[in-house]
Design a protein around this motif. Structure first.
Motif, short mmCIF file in Angstrom:
data_model
loop_
_atom_site.label_atom_id
_atom_site.label_comp_id
_atom_site.label_asym_id
_atom_site.label_seq_id
_atom_site.Cartn_x
_atom_site.Cartn_y
_atom_site.Cartn_z
N PHE A 11 75.40 31.39 52.74
CA PHE A 11 74.41 30.36 53.01
C PHE A 11 73.07 30.92 53.42
O PHE A 11 72.12 30.16 53.65
N ALA A 12 72.96 32.24 53.52
CA ALA A 12 71.64 32.83 53.79
C ALA A 12 70.68 32.56 52.63
O ALA A 12 69.46 32.48 52.84
N ILE A 13 71.21 32.37 51.43
CA ILE A 13 70.35 32.15 50.25
C ILE A 13 69.61 30.82 50.34
O ILE A 13 68.38 30.78 50.26
N PRO A 14 70.31 29.67 50.51
CA PRO A 14 69.55 28.41 50.60
C PRO A 14 68.66 28.31 51.83
O PRO A 14 67.58 27.70 51.77
N VAL A 15 69.08 28.91 52.95
CA VAL A 15 68.24 28.84 54.16
C VAL A 15 66.94 29.60 53.94
O VAL A 15 65.85 29.13 54.31
N THR A 16 67.02 30.76 53.31
CA THR A 16 65.81 31.53 53.03
C THR A 16 64.92 30.79 52.03
O THR A 16 63.68 30.78 52.17
N ALA A 17 65.53 30.14 51.04
CA ALA A 17 64.75 29.36 50.07
C ALA A 17 64.02 28.20 50.74
O ALA A 17 62.88 27.89 50.40
N VAL A 18 64.67 27.57 51.71
CA VAL A 18 64.05 26.46 52.45
C VAL A 18 62.81 26.95 53.18
O VAL A 18 61.76 26.28 53.18
N GLN A 19 62.89 28.11 53.80
CA GLN A 19 61.74 28.64 54.52
C GLN A 19 60.61 29.01 53.56
O GLN A 19 59.44 28.95 53.91
N GLY A 20 60.99 29.37 52.32
CA GLY A 20 59.96 29.64 51.32
C GLY A 20 59.15 28.40 50.98
O GLY A 20 57.94 28.46 50.77
N ILE A 21 59.82 27.25 50.94
CA ILE A 21 59.11 25.99 50.68
C ILE A 21 58.23 25.62 51.86
O ILE A 21 57.10 25.16 51.71
N ALA A 22 58.76 25.84 53.09
CA ALA A 22 57.99 25.49 54.29
C ALA A 22 56.74 26.36 54.42
O ALA A 22 55.69 25.90 54.86
N LYS A 23 56.84 27.63 54.02
CA LYS A 23 55.69 28.55 54.09
C LYS A 23 54.90 28.45 52.78
O LYS A 23 54.89 29.36 51.95
N PHE A 24 54.23 27.32 52.60
CA PHE A 24 53.60 27.04 51.30
C PHE A 24 52.49 28.02 50.98
O PHE A 24 52.32 28.42 49.83
N GLU A 25 51.71 28.42 51.98
CA GLU A 25 50.60 29.34 51.71
C GLU A 25 51.11 30.67 51.18
O GLU A 25 50.52 31.26 50.29
N LYS A 26 52.24 31.16 51.73
CA LYS A 26 52.82 32.40 51.24
C LYS A 26 53.52 32.20 49.91
O LYS A 26 53.53 33.08 49.06
N LEU A 27 54.09 30.98 49.73
CA LEU A 27 54.78 30.70 48.47
C LEU A 27 53.80 30.73 47.30
O LEU A 27 54.16 31.17 46.20
N LYS A 28 52.57 30.31 47.50
CA LYS A 28 51.58 30.31 46.41
C LYS A 28 51.27 31.73 45.94
O LYS A 28 50.99 31.96 44.77
#
Length: 720
Positions: A379-396
């Motif tokens: 479950f580390a995979i979906p949790v890390t993906a969720v934080q990627g969405i929350a960190k939108f500036e870094k995701l861009k």
């Protein structure tokens, strides 16, 4: 980073969803067709007059009342009227423990909110430092806005001391209160057979008689002659279970065919030949059922039972004191022989688990621990993906196509503020059920122990994934390439991550509280199932209430997770605390309603969940203090870090004190209380009657009498 605009979007969506779901619930609850769903527990307790005392349901199906389709908050008023004594008398101490856990959260975070909003929030905002250039950033209200080395940090330290001492006070008060209630509850339930019964495992095999049963009677008659009453040896009968399962399927099919045949005969224009064909099938199936009944009687023969004996037995004693002394003492010089413990309630026993050899239990439990660890890693995979969405500036930067979200006004706020918490809540939803499935494989002898084990696994999963991994994965996106391999740097890295993730946890609390509790009370899955059943295969059949046990393993760990989040952020980001008050207040009302109207009581442990809850809260307190040690160090205030260490020591010493003062009362049944209850029964002339009931209470399912017409009604599973 989640901005103030994203937080407002998340709050608006969650509040809107919650209002819609609660309004639908208040409407659906008044419909007569949904009474089996929303009044399941009350209907099951009526025994015949199913709808007699249900106040909201309009039983006149032919009349349509407009009031039934208007949302109401009457259920909230009814829940708030219920007292703790009512819950204890009607539902048991275990459910009262759950309600008091919600009240614990309310009491804790009301005080923390007063400190945080009146003292810390103005102090943080008025600091000369600006931790972020974004005017919408939530960092202006956190400890991140305090300059390094500022003496204002001593105010934060003072609040930390107050919160620590208040938590310790509340924990001691609750532990003492639950302990007193447990002793009282054991006295009220002194008629139950489990207080006279001991479970014995690893019984030696008698070479002379080629059986285990003769050893049991000889051993206890010799070493406990004055208190020993009788024994019930258990049997391994997989073949008998298969026969009973086949009989149940045939009986259910007969009932369905009879209902269909009667319907065809009553409806004009129906083919009578088809109805008679159904009658012919019924006669053939009844013949098969009679044959199975005969085989079952033969299989239950005494000689065959003796060949299937297991080294497990329930021993009944003439007094509670005698049973208590045996259960809490070593019976043999080899501790692996004649292992004893107090028996669970008869309805709480997991008969299949008793067939697992005692020496193999560590292996089973080890496999479960490994499986739970693998699930946590996965479950580390979906949790890390969720934080990627929350960190939108870094995701861009890492995924440029994500910039398209900015083209639609308001969509970025929804994506960063609402979507991550919804995805995380959706992924985590399946975890308690997976952990419960693993706990079933561990070989626990009762449902209550299995549920407690599942509670433990779910809580540690949530701490590891939802809390720590959400923190670290969020900070890792900001600090790619940095190493966190040195354990001594853990407090500072944890403190840095905590400061950065306050806004995400605000949205997660909103989603889990508002939407989660609203879905809990609406029960949309069962609502749809009930509608489909009423209009398809269930039409015309007798309706049965949707009875389910209260899922402690799905409730307690999440409550304790939010206590952990609230305590960690009480000093760091006090703006989060009002959200937690709303979470616990809504949960308090929802679950008072659910335990009173919906969930049935399948076992009563007399408060044995509380020691585990206490342990979870101690973990939360320790994590809060370690975080503050690191945070004060980051803020160039080492003196405050060193001053926090005594608080950590006080917490650990308090925990050790509770282990000595309260925990033994939950692990054991004191001889003094057992003797007092025996005296009460002897004075009232109930002693002999109570232990006689205990003699027959633990009869194995494979030996319970089943008549021809009731062959399919065996409520308990047979031993595998």
């Amino acid at each position: 980073m989640i901005t103030g605009e994203s937080l407002v979007a998340s709050a608006g969506i969650n509040i809107g969803v919650a209002l819609i779901l609660v309004s639908l619930f208040s409407i659906f609850k008044r419909q007569p067709s949904n009474a089996d769903l929303y009044y399941a527990r009350r209907i099951s307790l009526e025994e015949g007059n199913l709808y007699a005392d249900i106040p909201v349901v309009d039983r006149r199906h032919s009349l349509i009342s407009l009031r039934r389709y208007v949302p109401s908050v009457q259920w909230v008023k009814d829940a708030l009227k219920l007292t703790e004594d009512d819950i204890l008398d009607n539902c048991g101490l275990d459910r009262l423990v759950l309600i008091r856990l919600f009240k614990f959260g309310i009491n804790l975070f009301v005080v923390c909110s007063v400190l945080g909003l009146c003292v810390l929030l103005p102090l943080n905002y008025c600091s000369n430092k600006r931790s972020s250039d974004d005017p919408q950033s939530m960092d202006h209200f956190t400890i991140s806005n305090i300059s390094g080395g500022s003496n204002r940090l001593w105010v934060h330290y003072s609040c930390l001391c107050v919160i620590t001492l208040y938590v310790v006070y509340l924990m001691h008060k609750e532990y003492n209160h639950i302990t007193v209630k447990r002793v009282q509850q054991l006295r009220l339930l002194r008629h139950q057979p489990n207080q006279f019964t001991v479970l014995v495992r690893n019984i030696p095999f008698c070479d002379e008689h080629k059986a285990h049963g003769c050893c049991v009677d000889h051993f206890f008659s010799k070493y406990h002659p004055y208190t020993y009453r009788s024994c019930q040896i258990l049997y391994e009968r997989k073949d008998l279970e298969d026969l009973l399962n086949r009989a149940k399927k045939i009986s259910d099919k007969i009932e369905t065919l009879r209902l269909r045949s009667l319907t065809k005969k009553r409806v004009s224009g129906s083919s009578l030949s088809q109805a008679f064909n159904d009658d012919t099938k019924i006669e053939r199936l009844e013949g098969k059922l009679q044959e199975l009944n005969h085989k079952i009687r033969q299989t239950r023969g005494t000689k065959m039972n003796e060949e299937k004996e297991m080294p497990v037995a329930f021993i009944t004693f003439r007094s509670r004191c005698g049973a208590t002394l045996v259960a809490q003492s070593q019976q043999h010089s080899n501790p692996l022989f004649w292992t004893t413990e107090m028996a669970p309630e008869p309805r709480d026993v997991l008969w299949r688990s008793l067939a697992i050899p005692y020496k193999r239990l560590p292996l089973y439990k080890g496999v479960v621990v490994v499986a739970a660890s693998l699930l946590t890693i996965f479950f580390a995979i979906p949790v890390t993906a969720v934080q990627g969405i929350a960190k939108f500036e870094k995701l861009k930067k890492w995924f440029p196509p994500a910039m398209a979200v900015q083209l639609i006004p308001g969509l970025q706020s929804t994506v960063t503020g609402y979507l991550p918490s919804v995805i995380l809540a959706g992924c985590i939803y399946v975890v308690p059920f997976a952990m419960m499935g693993m706990a079933k494989l561990a070989g626990y002898v009762s449902r209550s122990r299995k549920d407690i084990k599942a509670c433990n696994m779910v809580f540690y999963f949530l701490v590891g994934n939802v809390f720590f991994l959400s923190l670290l994965s969020g900070s890792l996106l900001d600090q790619i390439g940095k190493s966190f391999s040195q354990p001594k740097d853990f407090p500072s890295h944890l403190a840095s991550a905590v400061s950065a993730q306050a806004d995400f946890f605000m949205t997660y609390i909103l989603t889990s509280g508002l939407s989660g509790f609203s879905l809990e009370i609406l029960q949309p899955g069962l609502l749809v199932l009930n509608y489909i059943k009423l209009h398809t295969w269930g039409r015309g059949k007798n309706k049965n209430p949707y009875l389910y046990s209260l899922p402690y393993y799905r409730i307690i760990p999440f409550i304790c997770l939010f206590i952990l989040i609230g305590m960690v952020y009480a000093v760091v980001a006090p703006l989060l605390l009002p959200f937690l008050i709303g979470y616990f207040a809504l949960g308090y009302v929802v679950f008072i309603h659910q335990i009173q109207e919906v969930y049935e009581t399948t076992y009563e442990t007399c408060g044995q969940y509380w020691p585990y809850i206490h342990h979870y809260i101690v973990i939360a307190l320790v994590i809060m203090q370690i975080t503050m040690i690191g945070l004060f160090g980051m803020k160039a205030k080492p003196s405050a870090s060193f001053a926090t260490i005594p608080l950590l020591i006080v917490t650990l010493l308090f925990n050790e004190y509770c282990k000595m003062r309260f925990l033994p009362s939950f692990n054991n049944y004191s001889v003094q209380d057992a003797a007092k209850n025996d005296e009460l029964d002897e004075q009232n002339g109930l002693m002999e009657g109570n232990y006689r009931k205990a003699v027959d209470a633990y009869c194995p399912p494979c030996l319970q009498p089943v008549s021809v017409n009731e062959e399919s009604s065996s409520a308990q599973p047979l031993i595998l």
